[in-house]
Design an enzyme around this catalytic site. Structure first.
Site, PDB file in Angstrom:
ATOM      1  N   ARG A  47       0.811  -1.219   0.000  1.00 22.05           N
ATOM      2  CA  ARG A  47       0.000   0.000   0.000  1.00 22.05           C
ATOM      3  C   ARG A  47       0.846   1.273   0.000  1.00 22.05           C
ATOM      4  O   ARG A  47       0.318   2.371  -0.099  1.00 22.05           O
ATOM      5  CB  ARG A  47      -0.994  -0.011   1.178  1.00 22.05           C
ATOM      6  CG  ARG A  47      -2.048   1.075   1.083  1.00 22.05           C
ATOM      7  CD  ARG A  47      -3.146   0.912   2.106  1.00 22.05           C
ATOM      8  NE  ARG A  47      -2.639   0.641   3.432  1.00 22.05           N
ATOM      9  CZ  ARG A  47      -2.072   1.548   4.238  1.00 22.05           C
ATOM     10  NH1 ARG A  47      -1.957   2.794   3.856  1.00 22.05           N
ATOM     11  NH2 ARG A  47      -1.642   1.194   5.437  1.00 22.05           N
ATOM     12  N   TYR A 101     -16.693  11.198 -18.467  1.00 26.86           N
ATOM     13  CA  TYR A 101     -17.210   9.834 -18.257  1.00 26.86           C
ATOM     14  C   TYR A 101     -18.257   9.831 -17.122  1.00 26.86           C
ATOM     15  O   TYR A 101     -18.084  10.513 -16.109  1.00 26.86           O
ATOM     16  CB  TYR A 101     -16.017   8.922 -17.919  1.00 26.86           C
ATOM     17  CG  TYR A 101     -16.408   7.603 -17.346  1.00 26.86           C
ATOM     18  CD1 TYR A 101     -17.139   6.694 -18.104  1.00 26.86           C
ATOM     19  CD2 TYR A 101     -16.067   7.253 -16.040  1.00 26.86           C
ATOM     20  CE1 TYR A 101     -17.530   5.480 -17.566  1.00 26.86           C
ATOM     21  CE2 TYR A 101     -16.445   6.039 -15.503  1.00 26.86           C
ATOM     22  CZ  TYR A 101     -17.183   5.161 -16.274  1.00 26.86           C
ATOM     23  OH  TYR A 101     -17.573   3.961 -15.738  1.00 26.86           O
ATOM     24  N   ASP A 172      -8.357  13.290 -18.354  1.00 26.96           N
ATOM     25  CA  ASP A 172      -8.549  11.840 -18.441  1.00 26.96           C
ATOM     26  C   ASP A 172      -8.131  11.474 -19.866  1.00 26.96           C
ATOM     27  O   ASP A 172      -8.825  11.792 -20.829  1.00 26.96           O
ATOM     28  CB  ASP A 172     -10.026  11.510 -18.182  1.00 26.96           C
ATOM     29  CG  ASP A 172     -10.328  10.018 -18.319  1.00 26.96           C
ATOM     30  OD1 ASP A 172      -9.538   9.298 -18.955  1.00 26.96           O
ATOM     31  OD2 ASP A 172     -11.371   9.587 -17.802  1.00 26.96           O
ATOM     32  N   LYS A 197      -9.032  -0.068 -19.981  1.00 24.51           N
ATOM     33  CA  LYS A 197      -9.342   0.043 -21.418  1.00 24.51           C
ATOM     34  C   LYS A 197      -8.116  -0.342 -22.261  1.00 24.51           C
ATOM     35  O   LYS A 197      -7.710  -1.483 -22.272  1.00 24.51           O
ATOM     36  CB  LYS A 197      -9.838   1.450 -21.731  1.00 24.51           C
ATOM     37  CG  LYS A 197     -10.798   2.023 -20.704  1.00 24.51           C
ATOM     38  CD  LYS A 197     -12.060   1.208 -20.567  1.00 24.51           C
ATOM     39  CE  LYS A 197     -12.914   1.766 -19.439  1.00 24.51           C
ATOM     40  NZ  LYS A 197     -14.036   0.952 -19.075  1.00 24.51           N
TER      41      LYS A 197
HETATM   42  N1  PLP Z   1     -12.509   7.266 -17.854  1.00 24.82           N
HETATM   43  C1  PLP Z   1     -13.101   6.849 -18.981  1.00 24.82           C
HETATM   44  C2  PLP Z   1     -12.981   7.689 -20.210  1.00 24.82           C
HETATM   45  C3  PLP Z   1     -13.825   5.655 -18.998  1.00 24.82           C
HETATM   46  O1  PLP Z   1     -14.409   5.250 -20.146  1.00 24.82           O
HETATM   47  C4  PLP Z   1     -13.918   4.890 -17.802  1.00 24.82           C
HETATM   48  C5  PLP Z   1     -14.677   3.620 -17.766  1.00 24.82           C
HETATM   49  O2  PLP Z   1     -15.449   3.305 -18.650  1.00 24.82           O
HETATM   50  C6  PLP Z   1     -13.300   5.372 -16.647  1.00 24.82           C
HETATM   51  C7  PLP Z   1     -12.586   6.550 -16.708  1.00 24.82           C
HETATM   52  C8  PLP Z   1     -13.374   4.604 -15.349  1.00 24.82           C
HETATM   53  O3  PLP Z   1     -12.525   3.512 -15.400  1.00 24.82           O
HETATM   54  P1  PLP Z   1     -12.652   2.194 -14.449  1.00 24.82           P
HETATM   55  O4  PLP Z   1     -13.894   1.499 -14.875  1.00 24.82           O
HETATM   56  O5  PLP Z   1     -11.390   1.463 -14.730  1.00 24.82           O
HETATM   57  O6  PLP Z   1     -12.752   2.679 -13.062  1.00 24.82           O
END
Ligand code: PLP
Length: 380
Positions: A47, A101, A172, A197
């Site tokens: 951790r 998102y 992001d 992803k």
């Molecule tokens: N950012 C984007 C653009 C996403 O498409 C997603 C999930 O679909 C996330 C963040 C969140 O990721 P996680 O599901 O790995 O927490």
């Protein structure tokens, strides 16, 4: 590693040989307890994000994104929430893009509970972000290209806004990946990823990454230690293994998405294609300046209603109707039923997310096979 190009960095940065036996892959340290040294030195503990297996993959991500430091955590949301909580405090204000998102959008209510204010900006124009800045604004948060309409934000202009107004800029970068877009090169302060992803890339791993500079990295790591959003040793190893092929996979996904977008843009049963790689896309010129590939994601509005679009999806053989994205296999989904299901239909339609909009995540299959599949599904 800065002298090497992405394909080489994917293979050679971060990881290291197993010196004990000469193995060519990074050893996996599974121990959660390490012998204490009374003469000082770092206390190793999962951790604390300081085990060699964790550091190897973090260093690889830092090298790929041209960042100075990276933190690998348990999900994309862990990366995003930890970053925002670490960099904002009660009484602060943040400017946040409306198109982020859905999970990130949902997390904003947590910021409110912590006494952090925010304004939403429904625009890609950096001047609209600037207009939302207040005296107590500390941070701007955004995505580019956005989900699901692939709108593009100018990274250089956003970084300039941050510099002139003394704000931190956080992106992001999940959709683009460090292969197609390196925001820190433009002066953006922090790049967060859902590693679930493209970075993991095989739809079998949940993880997240934050890449930044050391002062902010230390702050974010402190919050991550407190929150305990740690990624296990085996997942770290699997992410590092996946990253070795990131550039190869993303390059094929760029090629496939462009070929499919061009095919669909010329198809009589298609109303509109959203893809920054198409020359008439509103974001094309900016994307061309700041991206080295246009990515594997695109959206398409089918002529007709949801049933028409559904019948196309049902006829597809190589595209699975599924949420998430970025894996080696091609996927398709209805944003109106998934990411934007909670938005009233009227509001959705107004911003272009109609019932007949399909979002595609292109895999690494042969583009001719994917085109043939789409062709037969549209003709049916
Ligand atoms: N950012 C984007 C653009 C996403 O498409 C997603 C999930 O679909 C996330 C963040 C969140 O990721 P996680 O599901 O790995 O927490």
């Amino acid at each position: 590693m800065s002298e090497y190009r992405p394909l080489t960095r994917c293979v050679h940065s971060g990881g290291y040989l197993d010196e004990k036996v000469g193995g060519v892959t990074t050893p996996v340290y599974t121990s959660s307890s390490y012998r204490f040294s009374e003469s000082g030195g770092e206390v190793l503990y999962p951790r604390y994000y300081n085990l060699p297996t964790q550091k190897a993959v973090a260093d690889k991500m830092a090298a790929l994104e041209n960042g100075r430091t990276a933190l690998v955590v348990s999900s994309g949301m862990a990366a995003i929430s930890t970053t925002l909580v670490a960099l904002l405090a009660a009484g602060d204000h943040a400017v946040i893009q409306n198109d982020v998102y859905g999970g990130t959008f949902h997390f904003l209510s947590e910021l409110s509970r912590l006494g952090i204010e925010y304004s939403l900006v429904r625009s890609q124009d950096v001047r609209d972000f600037a207009a939302a800045v207040r005296e107590n604004t500390r941070l701007v948060y955004f995505e580019t290209p956005t989900n699901p309409l692939l709108k593009v934000v100018d990274l250089r202009a956003m970084a300039e806004l941050g510099r002139t107004k003394g704000l931190l800029t956080v992106i992001d970068n999940t959709f683009a990946t460090p292969i197609n877009q390196r925001p820190l090169d433009y002066g953006i302060d922090v790049a967060a990823h859902s590693g679930t992803k493209y970075l993991g890339g095989h739809s079998d791993l949940c993880c997240g990454v934050v890449v930044t500079r050391p002062d902010l990295g230390d702050k974010i790591a402190e919050t991550a230690i407190n929150h305990g959003v740690v990624l296990g040793a085996f997942e770290c190893y699997r992410l590092e293994r996946s990253l070795k092929t990131l550039a190869l996979r993303v390059r094929q996904q760029n090629v496939n998405a462009l070929a499919l977008a061009e095919f669909l843009a010329a198809h009589p049963r298609v109303k509109r294609v959203y893809y920054p790689g198409l020359p008439d896309d509103p974001g094309h010129e900016t994307a061309k300046r700041q991206m080295s590939g246009f990515g594997g994601m695109f959206s398409v509005e089918i002529k007709g209603d949801r049933e028409t679009a559904r019948s196309v999806v049902n006829r597809l053989k190589l595209f699975t109707h599924a949420v998430s994205l970025g894996g080696v296999e091609s996927l398709v989904c209805f944003p109106a039923l998934t990411s934007h299901a909670k938005m009233p239909a009227e509001e959705r339609e107004k911003i272009g997310i109609t019932d007949a909009l399909l979002r595609f995540s292109t895999g690494i299959e042969d583009p001719d096979d994917l085109i043939a599949d789409l062709g037969q599904a549209l003709a049916g």
